[in-house]
Design a protein around this motif. Structure first.
Motif, PDB file in Angstrom:
ATOM      1  N   PRO A   1      12.002  58.431  91.249  1.00  0.00           N
ATOM      2  CA  PRO A   1      10.783  58.040  90.538  1.00  0.00           C
ATOM      3  C   PRO A   1       9.988  56.985  91.303  1.00  0.00           C
ATOM      4  N   LYS A   2       8.796  56.727  90.813  1.00  0.00           N
ATOM      5  CA  LYS A   2       7.988  55.615  91.315  1.00  0.00           C
ATOM      6  C   LYS A   2       8.234  54.429  90.389  1.00  0.00           C
ATOM      7  N   PRO A   3       8.387  53.225  90.947  1.00  0.00           N
ATOM      8  CA  PRO A   3       8.616  52.053  90.107  1.00  0.00           C
ATOM      9  C   PRO A   3       7.300  51.473  89.584  1.00  0.00           C
ATOM     10  N   THR A   4       7.414  50.759  88.489  1.00  0.00           N
ATOM     11  CA  THR A   4       6.255  50.072  87.929  1.00  0.00           C
ATOM     12  C   THR A   4       6.715  48.785  87.251  1.00  0.00           C
ATOM     13  N   LEU A   5       5.837  47.817  87.189  1.00  0.00           N
ATOM     14  CA  LEU A   5       6.113  46.538  86.530  1.00  0.00           C
ATOM     15  C   LEU A   5       5.113  46.320  85.408  1.00  0.00           C
ATOM     16  N   GLY A   6       5.601  45.822  84.290  1.00  0.00           N
ATOM     17  CA  GLY A   6       4.716  45.433  83.198  1.00  0.00           C
ATOM     18  C   GLY A   6       4.510  43.931  83.223  1.00  0.00           C
ATOM     19  N   ASN A   7       3.372  43.471  82.747  1.00  0.00           N
ATOM     20  CA  ASN A   7       3.133  42.031  82.817  1.00  0.00           C
ATOM     21  C   ASN A   7       3.949  41.230  81.802  1.00  0.00           C
ATOM     22  N   SER A   8       4.718  41.929  80.944  1.00  0.00           N
ATOM     23  CA  SER A   8       5.591  41.226  79.996  1.00  0.00           C
ATOM     24  C   SER A   8       7.017  41.087  80.551  1.00  0.00           C
ATOM     25  N   GLY A   9       7.218  41.472  81.815  1.00  0.00           N
ATOM     26  CA  GLY A   9       8.540  41.353  82.431  1.00  0.00           C
ATOM     27  C   GLY A   9       9.330  42.648  82.412  1.00  0.00           C
ATOM     28  N   THR A  10       8.712  43.727  81.954  1.00  0.00           N
ATOM     29  CA  THR A  10       9.409  45.013  81.940  1.00  0.00           C
ATOM     30  C   THR A  10       9.386  45.644  83.332  1.00  0.00           C
ATOM     31  N   VAL A  11      10.368  46.504  83.557  1.00  0.00           N
ATOM     32  CA  VAL A  11      10.444  47.309  84.771  1.00  0.00           C
ATOM     33  C   VAL A  11      10.480  48.753  84.303  1.00  0.00           C
ATOM     34  N   GLY A  12       9.827  49.619  85.037  1.00  0.00           N
ATOM     35  CA  GLY A  12       9.822  51.017  84.631  1.00  0.00           C
ATOM     36  C   GLY A  12       9.818  51.968  85.798  1.00  0.00           C
ATOM     37  N   PHE A  13      10.030  53.225  85.469  1.00  0.00           N
ATOM     38  CA  PHE A  13       9.944  54.324  86.427  1.00  0.00           C
ATOM     39  C   PHE A  13       8.994  55.356  85.857  1.00  0.00           C
TER      40      PHE A  13
ATOM     41  N   LYS B   1       3.247  64.877  87.945  1.00  0.00           N
ATOM     42  CA  LYS B   1       2.985  66.099  88.703  1.00  0.00           C
ATOM     43  C   LYS B   1       2.091  66.996  87.850  1.00  0.00           C
ATOM     44  N   GLY B   2       0.879  67.245  88.329  1.00  0.00           N
ATOM     45  CA  GLY B   2      -0.052  68.061  87.556  1.00  0.00           C
ATOM     46  C   GLY B   2      -0.283  67.471  86.177  1.00  0.00           C
ATOM     47  N   ASN B   3      -0.048  68.274  85.142  1.00  0.00           N
ATOM     48  CA  ASN B   3      -0.213  67.822  83.758  1.00  0.00           C
ATOM     49  C   ASN B   3       1.064  67.243  83.166  1.00  0.00           C
ATOM     50  N   SER B   4       2.077  67.060  83.982  1.00  0.00           N
ATOM     51  CA  SER B   4       3.366  66.552  83.498  1.00  0.00           C
ATOM     52  C   SER B   4       3.525  65.080  83.861  1.00  0.00           C
ATOM     53  N   TYR B   5       4.069  64.335  82.916  1.00  0.00           N
ATOM     54  CA  TYR B   5       4.261  62.902  83.103  1.00  0.00           C
ATOM     55  C   TYR B   5       5.522  62.478  82.366  1.00  0.00           C
ATOM     56  N   ALA B   6       6.290  61.589  82.976  1.00  0.00           N
ATOM     57  CA  ALA B   6       7.470  61.018  82.322  1.00  0.00           C
ATOM     58  C   ALA B   6       7.588  59.552  82.715  1.00  0.00           C
ATOM     59  N   GLU B   7       8.026  58.732  81.785  1.00  0.00           N
ATOM     60  CA  GLU B   7       8.263  57.322  82.082  1.00  0.00           C
ATOM     61  C   GLU B   7       9.500  56.829  81.355  1.00  0.00           C
ATOM     62  N   ILE B   8      10.151  55.879  81.998  1.00  0.00           N
ATOM     63  CA  ILE B   8      11.326  55.206  81.451  1.00  0.00           C
ATOM     64  C   ILE B   8      11.088  53.715  81.648  1.00  0.00           C
ATOM     65  N   CYS B   9      11.316  52.904  80.626  1.00  0.00           N
ATOM     66  CA  CYS B   9      11.080  51.463  80.739  1.00  0.00           C
ATOM     67  C   CYS B   9      12.274  50.657  80.244  1.00  0.00           C
ATOM     68  N   PHE B  10      12.419  49.492  80.838  1.00  0.00           N
ATOM     69  CA  PHE B  10      13.533  48.587  80.578  1.00  0.00           C
ATOM     70  C   PHE B  10      12.995  47.216  80.200  1.00  0.00           C
ATOM     71  N   GLU B  11      13.624  46.603  79.203  1.00  0.00           N
ATOM     72  CA  GLU B  11      13.205  45.278  78.751  1.00  0.00           C
ATOM     73  C   GLU B  11      14.297  44.228  78.946  1.00  0.00           C
ATOM     74  N   GLY B  12      15.425  44.625  79.562  1.00  0.00           N
ATOM     75  CA  GLY B  12      16.477  43.658  79.854  1.00  0.00           C
ATOM     76  C   GLY B  12      17.479  43.456  78.745  1.00  0.00           C
ATOM     77  N   ASP B  13      17.651  44.467  77.890  1.00  0.00           N
ATOM     78  CA  ASP B  13      18.606  44.346  76.793  1.00  0.00           C
ATOM     79  C   ASP B  13      19.674  45.454  76.821  1.00  0.00           C
ATOM     80  N   GLU B  14      19.911  45.981  78.016  1.00  0.00           N
ATOM     81  CA  GLU B  14      20.891  47.050  78.240  1.00  0.00           C
ATOM     82  C   GLU B  14      20.537  48.336  77.494  1.00  0.00           C
TER      83      GLU B  14
END
Length: 110
Positions: free
Chosen positions: A45-57, A61-74
């Protein structure tokens, strides 16, 4: 990818110029843990950062999108959609050896 995630440790607060909070060690560790759970046939995946301290992936591709995000609570949350499907879950524990089947199935298209 793990090196890039670990580099987020050196970010100061206000890293984005908009009072962004730097991610903490647990958030980065959670993201690394999920990377290790991804089956080999799933694209990196491509990484991303949120300004609230989250990390995501995310995958896109085309019309398809997926994301996963982490807030540091396992835990993590995910959302994915394409032209015919929409899936997601708000709280998924990282204390597991596998990821949700619907997520893995969806990520195969990337």
């Amino acid at each position: 990818m793990i090196g890039q995630l670990n580099s987020y440790f050196s970010l100061p607060d206000d890293w984005d110029g908009y009072e962004g909070v730097a991610p903490n060690r647990q958030t980065i560790d959670d993201a690394i843990h999920l990377l290790r759970l991804l089956p080999k046939h799933i694209s990196v995946p491509k990484p991303t950062l949120g300004n609230s301290g989250t990390v995501g992936f995310y995958w896109e591709k085309g019309n398809s999108y997926a994301e996963i995000c982490f807030e540091g609570d396992e835990t993590f949350w995910y959302y994915a959609k394409d032209s015919s499907n929409e899936i997601g879950e708000d709280i998924v524990s990282l204390n597991t050896e596998t990821l949700p089947d619907d997520l893995i199935l969806f990520l195969k298209q990337f």
